[in-house]
Each structure stands twice: as C-alpha cells, then as structure tokens.
Design a protein around this motif. Sequence first.
Motif, short mmCIF file in Angstrom:
data_model
loop_
_atom_site.label_atom_id
_atom_site.label_comp_id
_atom_site.label_asym_id
_atom_site.label_seq_id
_atom_site.Cartn_x
_atom_site.Cartn_y
_atom_site.Cartn_z
N THR A 53 0.83 -1.21 0.00
CA THR A 53 0.00 0.00 0.00
C THR A 53 0.86 1.26 0.00
O THR A 53 0.51 2.25 -0.61
N GLU A 99 3.58 6.95 -5.76
CA GLU A 99 2.19 7.25 -6.12
C GLU A 99 1.88 6.95 -7.59
O GLU A 99 0.72 6.67 -7.92
N THR A 127 0.16 3.48 -7.89
CA THR A 127 -0.92 3.19 -6.94
C THR A 127 -1.84 2.04 -7.38
O THR A 127 -2.18 1.16 -6.59
#
Lengths: 99, 99, 99, 99, 99
Positions: A13, A17, A20
């Motif tokens: 997680t 970014e 993602t």
Amino acid sequence: MLIGKVVGSVVATRKDEALTSHKLLLVQVHDQLGAARDQYVVAVDSVGAGHEDMILYATGSSARQTSLTKDKPCDAVIMAVIDSWDLGGENVYEKWNEG
Amino acid sequence: MLIGKVVGSVVATRKDEALTSHKLLLVQVHDQLGAARDQYVVAVDSVGAGHEDMILYATGSSARQTSLTKDKPCDAVIMAVIDSWDLGGENVYEKWNEG
Amino acid sequence: MLIGKVVGSVVATRKDEALTSHKLLLVQVHDQLGAARDQYVVAVDSVGAGHEDMILYATGSSARQTSLTKDKPCDAVIMAVIDSWDLGGENVYEKWNEG
Amino acid sequence: MLIGKVVGSVVATRKDEALTSHKLLLVQVHDQLGAARDQYVVAVDSVGAGHEDMILYATGSSARQTSLTKDKPCDAVIMAVIDSWDLGGENVYEKWNEG
Amino acid sequence: MLIGKVVGSVVATRKDEALTSHKLLLVQVHDQLGAARDQYVVAVDSVGAGHEDMILYATGSSARQTSLTKDKPCDAVIMAVIDSWDLGGENVYEKWNEG
C-alpha cells in the motif's frame, strides 16, 4: 525478453504514487525447455495475465514502454501471454494442453 | 523489481551534489520464498522505508522515475514497502505477523 | 549502487574525445560486510576519490547523470565517497578508523 | 552484442498492442568458440533471420533503436545475421560451410 | 567499463541499415589482473582499435554516446585503447612492453 510463469502477487500500500493502481505479480523465470529456474522477478502486468500463465516479460527502460508503465519507477513488465513455443522444430509448450 | 530487506545505511558527505539530502539504504536481496540472498544493493529511499522493512526496489533508468531521483546519478530506488506476498496460493510474508 | 574500493587507475590516450580529461579509476567491488569481491569496474571519478577510498558507484544510464559524464560513453561513475556504513545496527566501516 | 542461434519461436496472441505483428524468436546464446551456452533470450527479429541462423542481438534500450522496435516494450532485438567470425586469426564460423 | 582484448571480428552483411559500415570486433573480457575471463562481447569500434589491443568498452545506452553509434541498435562500444593500468601501486599492463 525471458519466459516466466505467474506464481503469485505482491501487495504494497505504501508505494510510489505513480504505481498506486498497478498489479505487481511474482514471476518465476523459466528456461527455453519450460523448466523453472531459481530466479524470479516482480513485474507490473500490462496484459491481464492470470495465475500460472506462461508469459514474456521485458526489463529495464523497455519495461516503461507500455501505456501503463510510462515514466514510472518500474523495471519489469509482463507484455505478452504465451500461447505456445517451439524449440528445434518440437513444441515445448502449448497453453491449451495444460491442466 | 526484486524483493529486499532494509538492513543498514550508508553515510557519505562527499557525494554528487544532486544527492546531498538523500538517504542511502543498504538492502539485502531476498528470494521469492523470503530467504536472504548473498546479494545487496545501496538504494535511495523514496517511500520512507524503515529498518528491517521488506521492500521492492527498481534499478537502472527506472530508478530515476521518482520525484526524488529524477535526473540524478542513482541506479537503485526503493519504490514500495511490502505488506505481504503470496506464492502458489500460500502466504509467504505478512508484515503484521513479524516480530 | 554498489560499494567499491579505489585500487588503481587506467591510462588511455586514445579514447573517445568526450572523455579526454576524465580520470578512469579501477574499482574493486566489495560486499555489504566490507570484503572484496572478485569483481571490478573501471569508473569515471566525479567526486575526487583518492586511492583506497571506499566509494559508491552507479552504472548504466545513471552513470551519465553527473555534470562530468553527461552524454558521454561512460557506463560507471563514482558518485560518493563513503564515510561509514552500518549493517544490522553494527558499524561495518568507518573511514577515520582506517590506517 | 552477443552471438546466438535462432532455435525456435514464441506465439503470443495476447500481447502489448505495439508488438502485434512482431515475430518473436527464441535464441540460444553461443560463446566466442561457437558452442551453445545454457542461456537464451526471446528477441524481436528486425533482419529476417531464418531458423538455425547465427545472429547478433542487442539488449536493453539499444534493442529499441530499429524502425521495428522504436518505443516498444522490447528489450532484445536481432540486428544482424552473421556470415562469419574469426578468433585469434582462425575462422570459427562460416555460414556457407554449414549443413 | 570493463577491460577487454580485441581477439577477432564478426562479418555480417545482412544487418540493421544504421550499422552498415561499422566494424564489429570480438572482445574477450579480462579481469583487473590482466587475465582472460570466459566472457566475451561483440562491440562496435569507435577508436580504431587493433588486433590484440587491450581496450575499454562501455555497454547499454552508454554505448550509443559516440558519434559513430548514436541512435543505433548497438549495446557495446570500444571507447578507449588502454596504454597501461596499475593496481595497488603496481603496474599490471604496459602497452609498449608487450610482444
């Protein structure tokens, strides 16, 4: 490119970014005879490969030449699901003969 | 990408000026079963990885595709902290089960 | 990046003109415990490394991301002189403790 | 570049769309004496290589420097069919002497 | 870069058109002590290296940073002819002492 088999997946997680929503698959490298090698790679899947599919993956900057991986910190991408391959005139692998 | 564990860090005050404020972590490469390999890499950390975290790192030009490493003389970057991975349907590693 | 020690230098008067004034150092690769590996690389020095300094080097296209090596046929660059590193909480190398 | 022999081909209908019409050949790497190595690569053919031809292939970003492979997720390309090579003044391989 | 010795050449009339007039040399990789390794590479010569010259070669995208190899499917280039090198203060190789 090298031949590999999808054998698992990695969940992360906390990641860059840009990655993602990318599926990270665990790929076991195979040799030209279809035997598993003691070598693996974690690759982004750009073609919807399924569990235990035999695939081709590309590495390095070439791994960023798909719409999914462009400009992303990804150094391995699955860019083909293998239907079959032959070696010296003999069929080594045929997807539709498997299990 | 390959799987690694953060096992240490490297201090270098005299370095390329583009890397002045970058944390350099020592990463021990691990195999798909979670065993340590006799292989390491020094990587820039782009995701705030902690000591003993299992991580993914990317190499080559792909290591420069984060905002932190763009256009810098860096050939390895930690771009994900692993939560878990599975192999052949079995869970190999689960972050929250560890020590 | 990998850890190495500067162990020599290479002299070449006939070389690509873009590299005319570049110092080419012979670097012995070291492992994470500080032991020499049977592996070397010839790298351009971008940080003024001295004989027997422990250094970090970057390879591939990342080796061209210094002002000295930009757009040059150079695939390895010394981009940091190591002060110290630790592994598992233990100090492995400290520059100022050496000879 | 390395020397290889075309020993087979790979069929993949589900692949990155940029590669739709590309022939994927299985190449067995050979050493400088002409002996097969236990190493292979799957490469795009940019020169019309035939079965059992000895060829040269390039890898990494260099594999994308042909009109056929530009900007595609391909990390290995056959860019030459070998006529002959010599080593230490002796001819090792001569295409027209074969079978 | 790595150290190598020019030990032969490869002839290929059917090759990528960008490489039509390029000399392809067979290079035996050598270690830092000057001993031959069981490893070779076929490289484009950008500096006029002669038979049995000790040379440096660069690989990957760095092999395309010479005027001769720019934008070409070439992943190894000879970019320097070695005059001499030393290791630990001792001269290992001196061009003008050879045969």
